[in-house]
Design an enzyme around this catalytic site. Structure first.
Site, PDB file in Angstrom:
ATOM      1  CD  GLU A 121     105.153  23.670  18.095  1.00  0.00           C
ATOM      2  OE1 GLU A 121     105.784  24.565  17.507  1.00  0.00           O
ATOM      3  OE2 GLU A 121     105.189  23.506  19.338  1.00  0.00           O
TER       4      GLU A 121
ATOM      5  CE1 TYR B  44     109.442  24.427  17.221  1.00  0.00           C
ATOM      6  CE2 TYR B  44     111.100  25.569  15.922  1.00  0.00           C
ATOM      7  CZ  TYR B  44     109.849  25.535  16.497  1.00  0.00           C
ATOM      8  OH  TYR B  44     109.007  26.608  16.356  1.00  0.00           O
ATOM      9  CD1 TRP B  45     111.166  23.470  12.779  1.00  0.00           C
ATOM     10  CD2 TRP B  45     110.468  22.047  11.205  1.00  0.00           C
ATOM     11  NE1 TRP B  45     109.878  23.814  12.450  1.00  0.00           N
ATOM     12  CE2 TRP B  45     109.424  22.962  11.483  1.00  0.00           C
ATOM     13  CE3 TRP B  45     110.264  21.056  10.242  1.00  0.00           C
ATOM     14  CZ2 TRP B  45     108.197  22.905  10.828  1.00  0.00           C
ATOM     15  CZ3 TRP B  45     109.040  21.015   9.594  1.00  0.00           C
ATOM     16  CH2 TRP B  45     108.017  21.931   9.886  1.00  0.00           C
TER      17      TRP B  45
ATOM     18  CD  GLN C   9     106.289  31.839   9.305  1.00  0.00           C
ATOM     19  OE1 GLN C   9     105.072  32.001   9.287  1.00  0.00           O
ATOM     20  NE2 GLN C   9     106.897  31.152  10.245  1.00  0.00           N
TER      21      GLN C   9
ATOM     22  CE1 TYR D 260     106.068  29.242  18.237  1.00  0.00           C
ATOM     23  CE2 TYR D 260     104.520  27.463  18.647  1.00  0.00           C
ATOM     24  CZ  TYR D 260     105.813  27.900  18.389  1.00  0.00           C
ATOM     25  OH  TYR D 260     106.824  26.987  18.295  1.00  0.00           O
TER      26      TYR D 260
ATOM     27  CG  ASP E  46     112.002  28.115  13.393  1.00  0.00           C
ATOM     28  OD1 ASP E  46     111.321  27.926  12.383  1.00  0.00           O
ATOM     29  OD2 ASP E  46     111.620  28.798  14.356  1.00  0.00           O
TER      30      ASP E  46
ATOM     31  CD1 TRP F 231     104.955  32.531  13.119  1.00  0.00           C
ATOM     32  CD2 TRP F 231     103.682  33.137  14.853  1.00  0.00           C
ATOM     33  NE1 TRP F 231     105.788  32.844  14.178  1.00  0.00           N
ATOM     34  CE2 TRP F 231     105.038  33.217  15.245  1.00  0.00           C
ATOM     35  CE3 TRP F 231     102.692  33.490  15.774  1.00  0.00           C
ATOM     36  CZ2 TRP F 231     105.430  33.614  16.524  1.00  0.00           C
ATOM     37  CZ3 TRP F 231     103.072  33.891  17.041  1.00  0.00           C
ATOM     38  CH2 TRP F 231     104.428  33.947  17.404  1.00  0.00           C
ATOM     39  CB  SER F 232     103.099  34.576   7.556  1.00  0.00           C
ATOM     40  OG  SER F 232     102.900  34.545   6.167  1.00  0.00           O
ATOM     41  CD1 TRP F 233     104.563  29.155   8.610  1.00  0.00           C
ATOM     42  CD2 TRP F 233     104.902  27.685   6.954  1.00  0.00           C
ATOM     43  NE1 TRP F 233     105.454  28.208   9.063  1.00  0.00           N
ATOM     44  CE2 TRP F 233     105.687  27.309   8.067  1.00  0.00           C
ATOM     45  CE3 TRP F 233     104.966  26.918   5.797  1.00  0.00           C
ATOM     46  CZ2 TRP F 233     106.510  26.170   8.055  1.00  0.00           C
ATOM     47  CZ3 TRP F 233     105.774  25.803   5.781  1.00  0.00           C
ATOM     48  CH2 TRP F 233     106.534  25.438   6.901  1.00  0.00           C
ATOM     49  CG  ASP F 234     101.652  28.928  12.051  1.00  0.00           C
ATOM     50  OD1 ASP F 234     101.558  28.007  12.878  1.00  0.00           O
ATOM     51  OD2 ASP F 234     102.751  29.397  11.697  1.00  0.00           O
TER      52      ASP F 234
END
Length: 501
Positions: free
Chosen positions: A449, A405-406, A160, A77, A222, A81-84
């Site tokens: 991560e 991932y999620w 985000q 990445y 995601d 990134w916004s919320w990061d």
């Protein structure tokens, strides 16, 4: 001394004013005045393992710093990134309040005229093929012109979760003297207010007061199984129409599938081609975590307004109304948790970690908070029994996958949020266990991560910024008597007066 050495060097005798608690009494011995170097030393930690994790976490944040912001991962990445960045700033404030302020200011400088804060701010020095979708896919300055996209920086066109006002308030509390000297709150407050107006008005697509997401990437989780049903309506973009850069940096088994990606691309392209206008897409979902973070940040905005000499009562009242709407629209007693609402099809049955995140809200009815704690510690999420961190999806669900991932792995940011939520509602034992587990697993996995929720095996990228930042934050929580006695005020659980230096 190089930057990494500065970040990890101890500065004896200098105290960091951690306590962000609105409810905690102000300690006149802190907070610090401006730190000339912008860098503060680590706290007195409980043992060599903690000190090692602290130093290595600081190195991750130093390595991922670009000069004005922090990338989540240098390889996977390579942009902002916004919320990061909000989570990074929450941890970074312990190392450098100035750098934490800069992190948030850089992000907010890319805000669109309609108030949205884009989910990616692109670094023009990064090659286009280093990440997909790249700036030439989003075409923000042209496709987003009617929505007020900036001309001088390229961004994505989606958003985000709105953690930003909360992060701004916590960063201010880390060094109020520096914050006031720089006018940090005065400059960020109008942008944060515009961001919340956008979500509360342009994104109330269901008419019930809650904000909707129009793409799975906006919610931040995601490929959660919660999205499978609404995504099934989306015709995927042809595989030949895009090239996934993420598979060059991570195992395919850890990442979303090509079918998922094809649908993500289709939704994003359709949104772009509609000029980023809200309300006409195939995907619109009210998500509990997204709205819970909006409520927490609305409360933080009330504190920021008061710090600037304005009233905060209207924002507190709004936060209470939003909490009531959240319970009314998304609470499912039979599941013991909040569920996502597909605006085309009603509540979605899948149990994702998003449905637990509202635990961080202090105004939740007692029976709702109690049920959330039971669900969190029960067989579906197994916290304290079969898992040390909170899995992203139901352990008993048919779609559970411990690595993808999620769809099952445990993420450090959601465990951090739930540690706050448990503490907010007086659940000290599981909160303390999460407070210990997050830094321990972060350090053991090279600041992964995300991790397998059963084994703790590292998945995805390593050297991940929000993992390092939130491990730092929880290490500060374990310093002892200098920490807020309740440690619930990070989410402003009391409306009593805060710091008024």
């Amino acid at each position: 001394m190089d930057r990494t050495s500065q970040l990890t060097a101890c500065a004896p005798g200098r105290e960091i004013a951690y306590d962000p608690a609105a409810s905690a009494p102000h300690d006149p011995s802190g907070p610090l005045g401006p730190d000339p170097s912008g860098l503060l030393g680590p706290p007195a930690l409980s043992g060599p393992d903690d000190a090692s994790v602290y130093a290595r976490a600081a190195r991750v944040l130093a390595a991922n710093w670009t000069g004005s912001s922090t990338v989540p991962s240098r390889s996977l990445y390579p942009h902002q990134w916004s919320w990061d960045s909000a989570f990074v700033a929450i941890g970074l404030r312990h190392l450098s309040p100035l750098r934490a302020q800069t992190e948030l200011e850089t992000l907010l400088a890319a805000q669109w005229g309609d108030g949205r804060v884009p989910h990616i701010v692109f670094n023009p020095s990064v090659p286009l093929d280093a990440y997909f979708p790249s700036p030439d896919f989003w075409r923000s300055s042209t496709a987003g012109r009617a929505a007020g996209a900036p001309r001088t920086v390229q961004t994505s066109g989606i958003v985000q979760p709105p953690v930003h006002a909360l992060a701004v308030w916590l960063v201010h509390r880390a060094d109020p003297v520096l914050s006031r000297a720089r006018g940090f709150l005065a400059r960020t407050y109008p942008r944060l207010a515009a961001w919340h107006r956008y979500l509360l008005h342009r994104r109330d697509l269901g008419g019930g007061g809650l904000a909707s997401v129009v793409h799975p990437w906006e919610q931040g989780m995601d490929n959660s199984p919660c999205w499978d049903l609404p995504l099934s309506r989306v015709t995927p973009a042809p595989a030949r129409s895009f090239r996934r850069a993420d598979l060059g940096h991570g195992a395919a088994d850890d990442r979303p599938t090509d079918l998922d990606y094809g649908r993500y691309v289709r939704l994003a392209a359709d949104y772009r081609d509609a000029g980023y206008a809200d309300g006409g897409g195939e995907f619109a979902v009210e998500d509990p975590a997204f709205n819970a973070l909006l409520i927490a940040s609305e409360r933080a905005l009330a504190r920021i307004a008061e710090e600037l000499g304005a009233p905060g009562a209207a924002r507190r009242a709004r936060a209470e109304r939003l909490t009531a709407a959240l319970v009314e629209r998304l609470w499912e007693p039979a599941s013991g948790m909040f569920l996502c609402r597909d605006l085309r099809g009603g509540l979605l049955p899948e149990r994702g970690v998003s449905g637990l995140v509202p635990l961080l809200l202090p105004e939740l009815p007692g029976d709702v908070a109690g049920a959330l704690v039971r669900t969190l510690r029960g067989p579906h999420f197994g916290l304290g029994r079969s898992t040390a961190l909170v899995p992203s999806y139901d352990l008993l669900g048919e779609a559970f996958d411990p690595h993808r991932y999620w769809r099952g792995p445990a993420w450090f940011n959601t465990s951090w949020l739930l540690e706050r939520g448990l503490r907010t509602h007086g659940e000290r034992e599981p909160a303390d266990a999460l407070r210990a587990a997050v830094p321990a697993l972060a350090g053991a996995t090279g600041f992964a991560e995300y991790v397998d929720p059963h084994t703790g095996e590292a998945c995805g990228a390593t050297g991940f910024s929000w993992t390092a930042a939130l491990a730092l934050d929880l290490l500060h929580e374990r310093r002892g008597p200098t920490v807020s006695r309740t440690a619930t005020g990070a989410f402003d659980t009391s409306d009593k007066g805060g710091d008024r230096q």
